[in-house]
Design a protein around this motif. Structure first.
Motif, PDB file in Angstrom:
ATOM      1  N   ARG A 350      39.844  59.717  50.208  1.00 43.03           N
ATOM      2  CA  ARG A 350      39.571  58.890  49.035  1.00 43.03           C
ATOM      3  C   ARG A 350      38.489  57.909  49.460  1.00 43.03           C
ATOM      4  O   ARG A 350      38.428  57.517  50.625  1.00 43.03           O
ATOM      5  CB  ARG A 350      40.824  58.112  48.629  1.00 43.03           C
ATOM      6  N   PHE A 351      37.641  57.493  48.524  1.00 43.31           N
ATOM      7  CA  PHE A 351      36.537  56.580  48.854  1.00 43.31           C
ATOM      8  C   PHE A 351      36.603  55.301  48.040  1.00 43.31           C
ATOM      9  O   PHE A 351      36.997  55.317  46.868  1.00 43.31           O
ATOM     10  CB  PHE A 351      35.188  57.263  48.554  1.00 43.31           C
ATOM     11  N   TYR A 352      36.195  54.204  48.698  1.00 48.32           N
ATOM     12  CA  TYR A 352      35.926  52.922  48.038  1.00 48.32           C
ATOM     13  C   TYR A 352      34.414  52.775  48.073  1.00 48.32           C
ATOM     14  O   TYR A 352      33.786  52.966  49.132  1.00 48.32           O
ATOM     15  CB  TYR A 352      36.603  51.812  48.844  1.00 48.32           C
ATOM     16  N   LEU A 353      33.816  52.453  46.928  1.00 56.11           N
ATOM     17  CA  LEU A 353      32.360  52.276  46.862  1.00 56.11           C
ATOM     18  C   LEU A 353      32.055  50.944  46.177  1.00 56.11           C
ATOM     19  O   LEU A 353      32.648  50.635  45.140  1.00 56.11           O
ATOM     20  CB  LEU A 353      31.749  53.434  46.048  1.00 56.11           C
ATOM     21  N   ARG A 354      31.162  50.170  46.781  1.00 56.52           N
ATOM     22  CA  ARG A 354      30.696  48.941  46.124  1.00 56.52           C
ATOM     23  C   ARG A 354      29.180  49.063  45.964  1.00 56.52           C
ATOM     24  O   ARG A 354      28.479  49.383  46.933  1.00 56.52           O
ATOM     25  CB  ARG A 354      31.050  47.702  46.960  1.00 56.52           C
ATOM     26  N   LEU A 355      28.708  48.827  44.753  1.00 56.23           N
ATOM     27  CA  LEU A 355      27.269  48.937  44.515  1.00 56.23           C
ATOM     28  C   LEU A 355      26.817  47.870  43.521  1.00 56.23           C
ATOM     29  O   LEU A 355      27.639  47.250  42.845  1.00 56.23           O
ATOM     30  CB  LEU A 355      26.901  50.340  44.020  1.00 56.23           C
ATOM     31  N   LYS A 356      25.507  47.691  43.456  1.00 64.33           N
ATOM     32  CA  LYS A 356      24.935  46.781  42.469  1.00 64.33           C
ATOM     33  C   LYS A 356      24.032  47.594  41.542  1.00 64.33           C
ATOM     34  O   LYS A 356      23.251  48.425  42.010  1.00 64.33           O
ATOM     35  CB  LYS A 356      24.150  45.657  43.146  1.00 64.33           C
ATOM     36  N   ALA A 357      24.204  47.314  40.232  1.00 67.81           N
ATOM     37  CA  ALA A 357      23.446  48.077  39.237  1.00 67.81           C
ATOM     38  C   ALA A 357      22.837  47.116  38.230  1.00 67.81           C
ATOM     39  O   ALA A 357      23.254  45.948  38.147  1.00 67.81           O
ATOM     40  CB  ALA A 357      24.394  49.047  38.535  1.00 67.81           C
ATOM     41  N   LYS A 358      21.869  47.607  37.466  1.00 66.17           N
ATOM     42  CA  LYS A 358      21.320  46.784  36.376  1.00 66.17           C
ATOM     43  C   LYS A 358      22.443  46.554  35.365  1.00 66.17           C
ATOM     44  O   LYS A 358      23.187  47.492  35.042  1.00 66.17           O
ATOM     45  CB  LYS A 358      20.153  47.507  35.704  1.00 66.17           C
ATOM     46  N   ASP A 359      22.571  45.320  34.905  1.00 64.90           N
ATOM     47  CA  ASP A 359      23.647  45.008  33.967  1.00 64.90           C
ATOM     48  C   ASP A 359      23.211  45.415  32.564  1.00 64.90           C
ATOM     49  O   ASP A 359      22.689  44.600  31.810  1.00 64.90           O
ATOM     50  CB  ASP A 359      23.969  43.498  34.049  1.00 64.90           C
ATOM     51  N   GLN A 360      23.383  46.682  32.246  1.00 65.92           N
ATOM     52  CA  GLN A 360      22.954  47.169  30.930  1.00 65.92           C
ATOM     53  C   GLN A 360      23.913  48.263  30.461  1.00 65.92           C
ATOM     54  O   GLN A 360      24.604  48.885  31.277  1.00 65.92           O
ATOM     55  CB  GLN A 360      21.513  47.677  30.994  1.00 65.92           C
ATOM     56  N   THR A 390      22.267  41.621  37.134  1.00 62.52           N
ATOM     57  CA  THR A 390      22.897  42.556  38.069  1.00 62.52           C
ATOM     58  C   THR A 390      24.415  42.582  37.902  1.00 62.52           C
ATOM     59  O   THR A 390      25.048  41.524  37.843  1.00 62.52           O
ATOM     60  CB  THR A 390      22.558  42.152  39.523  1.00 62.52           C
ATOM     61  N   ALA A 391      24.959  43.783  37.862  1.00 61.04           N
ATOM     62  CA  ALA A 391      26.417  43.940  37.813  1.00 61.04           C
ATOM     63  C   ALA A 391      26.891  44.495  39.154  1.00 61.04           C
ATOM     64  O   ALA A 391      26.253  45.404  39.702  1.00 61.04           O
ATOM     65  CB  ALA A 391      26.788  44.903  36.710  1.00 61.04           C
ATOM     66  N   GLU A 392      27.981  43.928  39.679  1.00 57.24           N
ATOM     67  CA  GLU A 392      28.558  44.490  40.910  1.00 57.24           C
ATOM     68  C   GLU A 392      29.747  45.359  40.498  1.00 57.24           C
ATOM     69  O   GLU A 392      30.637  44.901  39.782  1.00 57.24           O
ATOM     70  CB  GLU A 392      29.006  43.369  41.845  1.00 57.24           C
ATOM     71  N   ILE A 393      29.713  46.588  40.971  1.00 54.01           N
ATOM     72  CA  ILE A 393      30.741  47.551  40.549  1.00 54.01           C
ATOM     73  C   ILE A 393      31.492  48.056  41.781  1.00 54.01           C
ATOM     74  O   ILE A 393      30.890  48.372  42.810  1.00 54.01           O
ATOM     75  CB  ILE A 393      30.085  48.737  39.800  1.00 54.01           C
ATOM     76  N   VAL A 394      32.814  48.079  41.663  1.00 56.49           N
ATOM     77  CA  VAL A 394      33.657  48.622  42.739  1.00 56.49           C
ATOM     78  C   VAL A 394      34.430  49.784  42.153  1.00 56.49           C
ATOM     79  O   VAL A 394      34.998  49.667  41.058  1.00 56.49           O
ATOM     80  CB  VAL A 394      34.629  47.543  43.256  1.00 56.49           C
ATOM     81  N   LEU A 395      34.431  50.905  42.866  1.00 55.76           N
ATOM     82  CA  LEU A 395      35.242  52.020  42.370  1.00 55.76           C
ATOM     83  C   LEU A 395      35.962  52.713  43.517  1.00 55.76           C
ATOM     84  O   LEU A 395      35.549  52.628  44.673  1.00 55.76           O
ATOM     85  CB  LEU A 395      34.384  52.994  41.560  1.00 55.76           C
ATOM     86  N   VAL A 396      37.053  53.365  43.152  1.00 61.34           N
ATOM     87  CA  VAL A 396      37.842  54.128  44.137  1.00 61.34           C
ATOM     88  C   VAL A 396      38.025  55.534  43.578  1.00 61.34           C
ATOM     89  O   VAL A 396      38.334  55.697  42.390  1.00 61.34           O
ATOM     90  CB  VAL A 396      39.219  53.461  44.388  1.00 61.34           C
ATOM     91  N   THR A 397      37.795  56.539  44.424  1.00 56.27           N
ATOM     92  CA  THR A 397      37.928  57.939  43.980  1.00 56.27           C
ATOM     93  C   THR A 397      39.317  58.471  44.324  1.00 56.27           C
ATOM     94  O   THR A 397      40.036  57.874  45.124  1.00 56.27           O
ATOM     95  CB  THR A 397      36.895  58.856  44.672  1.00 56.27           C
TER      96      THR A 397
END
Ligand code: NAP
Ligand code: HSE
Length: 433
Positions: A350-360, A390-397
């Motif tokens: 399983r993965f934890y991912l943290r990234l930054k994306a354009k807030d749109q 900028t939006a910071e997004i955290v996700l787990v697979t």
């Protein structure tokens, strides 16, 4: 043979070597009583004989030439606690050829040249004892070779590097900076002479080579172990992990599956309810699962002068018993085969991912599509915080193959809406969870 004194020589008098002298001295009577023979340290090789040392060290024992230890005909047991690989390999081989038992705490040496050195030991009717090479003061090698020998070992998983566990503990509990916590671990004598070995996961991988070889009766090389360290673990991830109910630890994992051996060292999120999440500072904790015994946990100080010396001195005592009673216990490792290893890209996590994306609008949907295209299923996705753009997004697979996750990441990295990929960590769940 009725030996009143068994003579010991040592290569190295640093953190571990000075602990060995201390334990042999403070428990001299007990050790002699248990052995029926006294142990006498007769010579110690160091790099610099002029260096200021504990005044209780007799300067007359010191030499700067390791051959004065390995070639001394009076010495029965050579203790190698100088570290490094090439000089240690040469001296250990020389000691064995000269008919001495060897005790070592050197995992780099045993993981890379253990097979060859154990062969030299066997040819000379001696042995190499290396309990201190993994887990500091925790008994692990002997339990795997002896106490658990009747089991088919299914898996082992644990924290086997004290330095990184110390750093991660200080970062998560006290909000300390990485560099500051590393300096403390060095000061306390936990870190390797080259601390990148701890930080990049190589120290844990060497230890996993040793443990997995014994657990699965198979030769395991460093190249078989996917290795990642903690240099990229950020305080922010440790905080987010805690919010999600996890601790971040450098985890070593070895498992025998129908497809072959799964071997890896990487930082991972572990549920706070898992016993390994509570293993802190320089302590190590290892779960071993056998088909008969079930799960066994080993826990204790994985680094440091006296804990490591405890294991070294026990090995010296075992060698002394063999000498006194003229017995050879045989070299277990001589019978090992070579089991297949599952290629890294086929291993699942399983993965934890943290990234930054354009807030749109639409960014979540784009991410979901990229993961869907690579057959990666998501367990959770959270927008942590946004500034103006900028939006910071955290996700787990969910559990996915490394190769499929990498495919999704290639597509995500190429998206114009993605600004940075900040962290990728693995996630471990409680069994059945
Ligand atoms: P250390 O504190 O750096 O001590 C190394 C010692 O070896 C020093 O006394 C040094 O001499 C001597 N030395 C180094 N190269 C030498 C050479 N070529 N010839 C002669 N003497 C030499 O290291 P340590 O922390 O005790 O670690 C020693 C070994 O134990 C390593 O293999 C390490 O991985 C392992 N180990 C360490 C720990 C731990 O908690 N520290 C735990 C388990 C296993 P000088 O004193 O003159 O510099
Ligand atoms: N540097 C090692 C650690 C020493 O921190 O675990 C014990 O092997």
């Amino acid at each position: 043979m009725d030996r009143e004194v068994i003579k010991v020589g040592m290569l190295g008098l640093g953190t571990v070597g000075s602990g060995v002298l201390k334990v042999l001295e403070q428990n001299r009577g007990d050790i002699a009583g248990k052995l029926g023979t006294s142990l006498e340290m007769v010579r110690i090789a160091v790099r610099d004989v002029e260096k200021k040392r504990d005044p209780s060290v007799d300067r007359a024992l010191l030499t700067d030439n390791p051959d004065h230890v390995t070639d001394d005909p009076d010495i029965d047991i050579v203790v190698e606690v100088m570290g490094g690989v090439e000089a240690a390999r040469r001296s250990v081989a020389r000691a064995l050829v000269n008919g001495k038992y060897v005790v070592t705490a050197n995992k780099d040496l045993m993981a890379q040249h253990g097979v060859e050195l154990l062969r030299v030991a066997g040819m000379n009717g001696k042995n190499i004892l290396y309990e201190a090479s993994v887990g500091g003061g925790i008994p692990l090698i002997r339990p795997l070779k002896r106490c658990l020998a009747a089991n088919r070992i299914l898996s082992l998983m644990g924290i086997i590097n004290g330095t990184t566990n110390y750093i991660l503990t200080k970062m998560s509990r006290d909000g300390r900076e990485f560099g500051e916590a590393l300096a403390e671990a060095q000061e306390l004598g936990f870190a390797e002479a080259d601390p990148s070995s701890d930080l990049e996961g190589r120290d844990a991988a060497y230890k996993l080579c040793i443990l997995a070889s014994l657990a699965f009766s198979s030769r395991v090389d460093m190249a078989d172990i996917h290795t990642e360290g903690i240099s990229e673990v950020k305080l922010r991830d440790i905080r987010y992990a805690a919010e999600l109910g996890y601790a971040v630890k450098l985890l070593a994992l070895a498992e025998e599956t129908e497809k072959g051996l799964k071997l890896r060292v990487n930082p991972a999120l572990i549920p706070l309810s898992h016993p390994l999440a509570a293993v802190s500072n320089e302590f190590n904790g290892i779960f071993i699962t056998g088909d008969a015994v079930g799960e066994v946990m080993f826990y204790g100080r994985g680094a440091g002068s006296l804990p490591t010396a405890s294991a070294v001195c026990a090995d010296i005592m075992e060698a002394a018993r063999n000498i006194k009673h003229e017995v050879e216990n045989g070299i277990v490792e001589a019978t090992f085969g070579q089991k297949p290893v599952i290629p890294f890209l086929e291993q699942e996590s399983r993965f934890y991912l943290r990234l930054k994306a354009k807030d749109q609008p639409g960014v979540f949907a784009q991410l979901a599509t990229a993961f869907g295209n690579a057959r990666v299923s998501l367990d959770m996705i959270i927008q942590k915080r946004s500034d103006a753009e900028t939006a910071e997004i955290v996700l787990v697979t969910h559990n996915v193959a490394e190769g499929d996750f990498a495919k999704a990441m290639a597509e995500i990295r190429a998206m114009p809406t993605i600004k940075t990929i900040n962290s990728i960590l693995r996630v471990v769940e409680n069994q059945g969870g």
